[in-house]
Every structure is written in structure tokens, then in C-alpha cells.
Design a protein around this motif. Structure first.
Motif, PDB file in Angstrom:
ATOM      1  N   PHE A 177       0.528  -1.357   0.128  1.00 53.61           N
ATOM      2  CA  PHE A 177      -0.101   0.032   0.416  1.00 53.61           C
ATOM      3  C   PHE A 177       0.730   1.274  -0.213  1.00 53.61           C
ATOM      4  CE2 PHE A 177      -2.023   2.746   2.470  1.00 53.61           C
ATOM      5  CZ  PHE A 177      -3.285   3.558   1.355  1.00 53.61           C
ATOM      6  N   TYR A 178       1.624   0.978   0.347  1.00 48.62           N
ATOM      7  CA  TYR A 178       2.608   2.406   0.901  1.00 48.62           C
ATOM      8  C   TYR A 178       3.245   2.652  -0.506  1.00 48.62           C
ATOM      9  CZ  TYR A 178       2.955   1.994   5.571  1.00 48.62           C
ATOM     10  OH  TYR A 178       2.565   1.629   7.146  1.00 48.62           O
ATOM     11  N   PHE A 179       3.332   1.092  -1.128  1.00 48.18           N
ATOM     12  CA  PHE A 179       4.299   1.995  -3.139  1.00 48.18           C
ATOM     13  C   PHE A 179       3.312   2.400  -3.840  1.00 48.18           C
ATOM     14  CE2 PHE A 179       6.095  -1.037  -6.022  1.00 48.18           C
ATOM     15  CZ  PHE A 179       7.063  -0.053  -6.448  1.00 48.18           C
ATOM     16  N   ALA A 180       2.137   1.661  -3.510  1.00 46.87           N
ATOM     17  CA  ALA A 180       1.335   1.925  -4.123  1.00 46.87           C
ATOM     18  C   ALA A 180       0.756   3.579  -4.292  1.00 46.87           C
ATOM     19  CB  ALA A 180       0.041   1.072  -4.007  1.00 46.87           C
ATOM     20  N   LEU A 181       1.134   3.955  -2.956  1.00 47.51           N
ATOM     21  CA  LEU A 181       1.067   5.962  -2.605  1.00 47.51           C
ATOM     22  C   LEU A 181       2.261   6.277  -3.373  1.00 47.51           C
ATOM     23  CD1 LEU A 181       0.235   5.779   1.260  1.00 47.51           C
ATOM     24  CD2 LEU A 181      -1.758   6.130  -0.247  1.00 47.51           C
ATOM     25  N   ILE A 182       3.365   5.770  -3.999  1.00 46.76           N
ATOM     26  CA  ILE A 182       4.255   6.712  -4.418  1.00 46.76           C
ATOM     27  C   ILE A 182       3.816   6.350  -5.727  1.00 46.76           C
ATOM     28  CG2 ILE A 182       6.413   6.563  -4.333  1.00 46.76           C
ATOM     29  CD1 ILE A 182       7.005   5.997  -2.396  1.00 46.76           C
ATOM     30  N   LEU A 183       3.656   5.402  -6.178  1.00 46.68           N
ATOM     31  CA  LEU A 183       3.124   4.866  -7.768  1.00 46.68           C
ATOM     32  C   LEU A 183       1.468   6.233  -8.542  1.00 46.68           C
ATOM     33  CD1 LEU A 183       3.072   0.649  -8.510  1.00 46.68           C
ATOM     34  CD2 LEU A 183       4.539   2.865  -8.728  1.00 46.68           C
ATOM     35  N   THR A 184       1.205   5.899  -7.038  1.00 49.63           N
ATOM     36  CA  THR A 184      -0.118   7.064  -7.734  1.00 49.63           C
ATOM     37  C   THR A 184       0.236   8.602  -7.531  1.00 49.63           C
ATOM     38  OG1 THR A 184      -0.952   5.573  -6.066  1.00 49.63           O
ATOM     39  CG2 THR A 184      -2.427   8.543  -6.452  1.00 49.63           C
ATOM     40  N   ILE A 185       1.632   8.590  -6.492  1.00 49.40           N
ATOM     41  CA  ILE A 185       2.343  10.452  -7.170  1.00 49.40           C
ATOM     42  C   ILE A 185       2.498  10.832  -7.916  1.00 49.40           C
ATOM     43  CG2 ILE A 185       3.913  11.345  -6.335  1.00 49.40           C
ATOM     44  CD1 ILE A 185       2.439  12.712  -4.695  1.00 49.40           C
ATOM     45  N   SER A 186       3.233   9.270  -9.247  1.00 50.37           N
ATOM     46  CA  SER A 186       3.599   9.585 -10.817  1.00 50.37           C
ATOM     47  C   SER A 186       2.275   9.421 -11.117  1.00 50.37           C
ATOM     48  CB  SER A 186       4.719   8.274 -10.961  1.00 50.37           C
ATOM     49  OG  SER A 186       4.601   8.389 -12.143  1.00 50.37           O
ATOM     50  N   GLU A 187       1.459   8.980 -11.068  1.00 50.65           N
ATOM     51  CA  GLU A 187       0.091   9.351 -11.739  1.00 50.65           C
ATOM     52  C   GLU A 187      -0.440  10.526 -11.307  1.00 50.65           C
ATOM     53  OE1 GLU A 187      -3.189   7.845 -14.594  1.00 50.65           O
ATOM     54  OE2 GLU A 187      -0.932   7.025 -14.053  1.00 50.65           O
ATOM     55  N   ALA A 188      -0.607  10.760 -10.260  1.00 49.84           N
ATOM     56  CA  ALA A 188      -1.329  11.920 -10.678  1.00 49.84           C
ATOM     57  C   ALA A 188      -0.752  13.409 -11.719  1.00 49.84           C
ATOM     58  CB  ALA A 188      -1.336  12.313  -9.219  1.00 49.84           C
ATOM     59  N   GLN A 189       1.231  12.966 -11.052  1.00 52.01           N
ATOM     60  CA  GLN A 189       2.244  14.193 -11.815  1.00 52.01           C
ATOM     61  C   GLN A 189       1.453  14.099 -13.725  1.00 52.01           C
ATOM     62  OE1 GLN A 189       6.355  13.438 -12.664  1.00 52.01           O
ATOM     63  NE2 GLN A 189       6.602  16.105 -11.200  1.00 52.01           N
ATOM     64  N   TYR A 190       1.500  12.689 -14.274  1.00 48.30           N
ATOM     65  CA  TYR A 190       1.202  12.549 -15.350  1.00 48.30           C
ATOM     66  C   TYR A 190       0.219  13.193 -15.954  1.00 48.30           C
ATOM     67  CZ  TYR A 190      -0.420  10.080 -19.057  1.00 48.30           C
ATOM     68  OH  TYR A 190      -0.940   9.661 -21.211  1.00 48.30           O
ATOM     69  N   GLN A 191      -0.645  12.620 -14.976  1.00 45.70           N
ATOM     70  CA  GLN A 191      -2.766  13.504 -15.371  1.00 45.70           C
ATOM     71  C   GLN A 191      -2.749  15.253 -15.245  1.00 45.70           C
ATOM     72  OE1 GLN A 191      -5.670  11.402 -13.025  1.00 45.70           O
ATOM     73  NE2 GLN A 191      -5.387   9.421 -13.289  1.00 45.70           N
ATOM     74  N   LEU A 192      -1.904  15.530 -14.350  1.00 41.26           N
ATOM     75  CA  LEU A 192      -1.506  17.039 -14.196  1.00 41.26           C
ATOM     76  C   LEU A 192      -1.204  17.415 -15.758  1.00 41.26           C
ATOM     77  CD1 LEU A 192      -1.536  17.931  -9.865  1.00 41.26           C
ATOM     78  CD2 LEU A 192      -3.328  18.421 -11.901  1.00 41.26           C
ATOM     79  N   LEU A 193       0.435  17.212 -15.918  1.00 42.66           N
ATOM     80  CA  LEU A 193       1.266  17.464 -16.869  1.00 42.66           C
ATOM     81  C   LEU A 193       0.159  17.555 -18.427  1.00 42.66           C
ATOM     82  CD1 LEU A 193       4.349  16.907 -15.921  1.00 42.66           C
ATOM     83  CD2 LEU A 193       3.291  18.729 -15.420  1.00 42.66           C
ATOM     84  N   ALA A 194      -0.434  16.367 -18.721  1.00 43.03           N
ATOM     85  CA  ALA A 194      -0.919  16.058 -19.563  1.00 43.03           C
ATOM     86  C   ALA A 194      -2.388  16.919 -19.784  1.00 43.03           C
ATOM     87  CB  ALA A 194      -1.830  14.660 -19.451  1.00 43.03           C
ATOM     88  N   ALA A 195      -3.445  17.052 -18.742  1.00 40.31           N
ATOM     89  CA  ALA A 195      -4.106  17.938 -18.927  1.00 40.31           C
ATOM     90  C   ALA A 195      -3.771  19.245 -19.261  1.00 40.31           C
ATOM     91  CB  ALA A 195      -4.865  17.568 -17.721  1.00 40.31           C
TER      92      ALA A 195
END
Length: 315
Positions: free
Chosen positions: A247-265
């Protein structure tokens, strides 16, 4: 004109918080991987909370008396654990990008594409954590009296720190790979220009939260194992501990996904704004059209008057 969304620390954290509930939807992914990690712990005698200090049991002596078997079991566990973390990273992102339910068979599935994806995930994390480990090692190393050697170590420390900070800044590179098939580090570096702190802050905040929570988890499981030193409790604590760490690892992966989505938008908004601006520049405004129409009418009336005056003069 539509206003372009700005990438920043607050926007990144808000998007990260919005994505966290999606982690719990993938509960089966976490349970299956935690079960495999626990099975390896039992098979290769790599217990997290049991078999330490004064805690022992019959399950702690699978390889007792054979040093090479113990070393081999530890090495095999390390190799399998690294591969499984890469595979978990792949399944976490693939499950998000194609909106499908996780299949346990994917864990043992071997293909050229999957090995390439696992290798890409491991390459990214090793590029971050190997310099970080080297950085920590050099800092704890006694100083050398020869300033030439010490300057060399200082330069190496600086390069390690710079590498880690750059990868934190462009943490969305990993998610970008699983969405588009390429890392595009240079592109993300350019997109985060002026807001380099956002990715670094988001990553470090996530790591700090996970570290604080894990201290409480360790204390609780240590006490639990100390009071109930049984094999079923050793298996249970290992399984729960692995589940929480994933779950900790998933939280870090989610930060990566959040940055990708923001920059794509942001990229999409910029493209839309540019297209709108071009349309406005290439289209005459109603005021200009009206002005041109009035000028044309005045010009036609003036020419008509001039023709009449010329006809009178000729007569």
C-alpha cells in the motif's frame, strides 16, 4: 479564452488525494501479491517479525546447519522480491490504464512485453535508489586526509543527490511510460520548469507519511509476535506487513500517476488555447466587418456622385 491549468504542489496533492480511493478498488492485486511474498517467506525462511532476538520456533530452522543453503535462500528471496515489486508496479499501472480487473495469472505470466515492462519499472527505481544508497554510504564514510580523494567523494555525492532530485521532480516519467510506451524524461523536465519543487515535495511528503505509519506498524507487530510466538502468527504478521508495504508503494506510484495526469491535462489545455487563438486571429471581428461594409458603401456612393458630375460637365 479557456484558462490553462497551472501545475503546482497544491494541484499535485489534490490530484493525488483524488486518486487514493482507486487504490482500494484494486484490493485483489494487493492480496495476491502479499500472499506470494508470504509464501516465499515461509519457503525460504525469511521471516519479518519471527525468528529474531529471543523469538524462535520449529519453523525458524529450515536451513539450520547449512550455511550455503541459507545464503542461497536469502539470495533467491532477494531476486524474487525485486522481480515481484517490478511486476506489481506493472500490474498496478496496466490495471489503471486499460480499466480491467487484475488476473492472478498475470503474476506468473512470462512474455517479452511483460519482461520489458518489468525491466523498465526496475530500471527507474534502481536509478533512484542506487544513488540514494550510495549517497548514504558516502556520508557515513570517515573523511579521507587526502583532499583530492575527498573532493572526488564530494563530487560523487553531489551527482547522486542531483540524480535523485531530478527523478523526484520528474516522478511522472514512470506513469508516462505505462501510458505512452516511452519515458519522455526531457519532456516532463521541460513541463515542470518553474515548479520543480512540486514533484520533490509530493514524493518526500508521501515517503514521510509512509515512514511515520510504518514505525507504528513495526511496534505493533513486534509486540504481537512477542506475546503470541506461534507459526500462524508469524505467517499472519508477514502477510499483513507485506500488504501494508504494498500500500505504501502504491501511494508513491499514485504520486507518479497524479503528476502525469496533471501535465497531460495542462498540455491539452495549452493546445486548445493555441488553436482558439489561431481561429480568432484568422477570423475578422464583427466590428471590422461592419467598418469595412460602411467604407465600401461610402466609396461606391462617392464614385456614383463623381460620375454624375462628370456627365453634367460633358453636357
Amino acid at each position: 479564452m479557456k484558462k490553462t491549468k497551472k501545475y503546482g504542489a497544491l494541484g499535485l496533492l489534490n490530484r493525488w488525494i483524488d486518486l487514493i480511493p482507486q487504490i482500494f478498488i484494486k484490493w485483489r492485486l494487493f492480496v495476491d501479491y502479499a500472499a506470494i511474498f508470504t509464501f516465499l517467506s515461509i519457503l525460504l525462511n525469511r521471516w519479518t517479525y519471527a525468528c529474531h532476538d529471543n523469538l524462535d520456533g520449529y519453523w525458524c530452522y529450515w536451513y539450520s546447519g547449512n550455511v550455503w543453503a541459507s545464503i542461497g535462500a536469502a539470495a533467491l528471496f532477494l531476486i524474487m522480491a525485486i522481480y515481484l515489486l517490478g511486476a506489481f508496479c506493472v500490474d498496478f499501472y496496466i490495471d489503471s490504464s486499460v480499466a480491467k480487473f487484475f488476473k492472478p495469472a498475470n503474476i506468473v505470466k512470462v512474455s517479452v512485453l511483460r519482461l520489458k515492462q518489468v525491466g523498465a519499472a526496475l530500471f527507474f527505481w534502481e536509478t533512484m535508489f542506487v544513488p540514494a544508497a550510495l549517497f548514504a554510504y558516502i556520508l557515513n564514510k570517515p573523511a579521507n586526509r587526502d583532499w583530492h580523494i575527498e573532493f572526488m567523494w564530494f563530487t560523487l555525492v553531489f551527482l547522486c543527490l542531483l540524480t535523485v532530485l531530478l527523478l523526484m521532480r520528474c516522478i511522472g516519467t514512470l506513469a508516462h511510460y505505462f501510458h505512452t510506451g516511452n519515458f519522455a524524461f526531457a519532456k516532463i523536465y521541460q513541463q515542470t520548469s518553474g515548479h520543480a519543487y512540486a514533484g520533490i515535495f509530493g514524493f518526500l511528503l508521501t515517503v514521510m507519511i509512509c515512514s511515520s505509519l510504518n514505525l507504528s506498524v513495526i511496534r505493533y507487530f513486534d509486540k504481537l509476535m512477542a506475546n503470541y510466538n506461534y507459526m500462524f502468527m508469524a505467517v499472519l504478521t508477514d502477510f499483513a506487513d507485506t500488504l501494508i508495504k504494498l500500500f505504501y508503494f502504491a501511494l508513491i506510484l499514485t504520486i507518479s500517476e497524479a503528476q502525469y495526469q496533471l501535465l497531460a491535462a495542462q498540455e491539452t489545455d495549452s493546445a486548445d488555447n493555441a488553436a482558439t487563438s489561431n481561429n480568432i486571429q484568422n477570423t475578422d471581428s464583427p466590428i471590422e466587418i461592419t467598418t469595412n461594409s460602411v467604407k465600401s458603401k461610402k466609396s461606391a456612393k462617392k464614385k456614383k456622385t463623381q460620375r454624375k458630375n462628370k456627365q453634367k460637365t460633358d453636357k
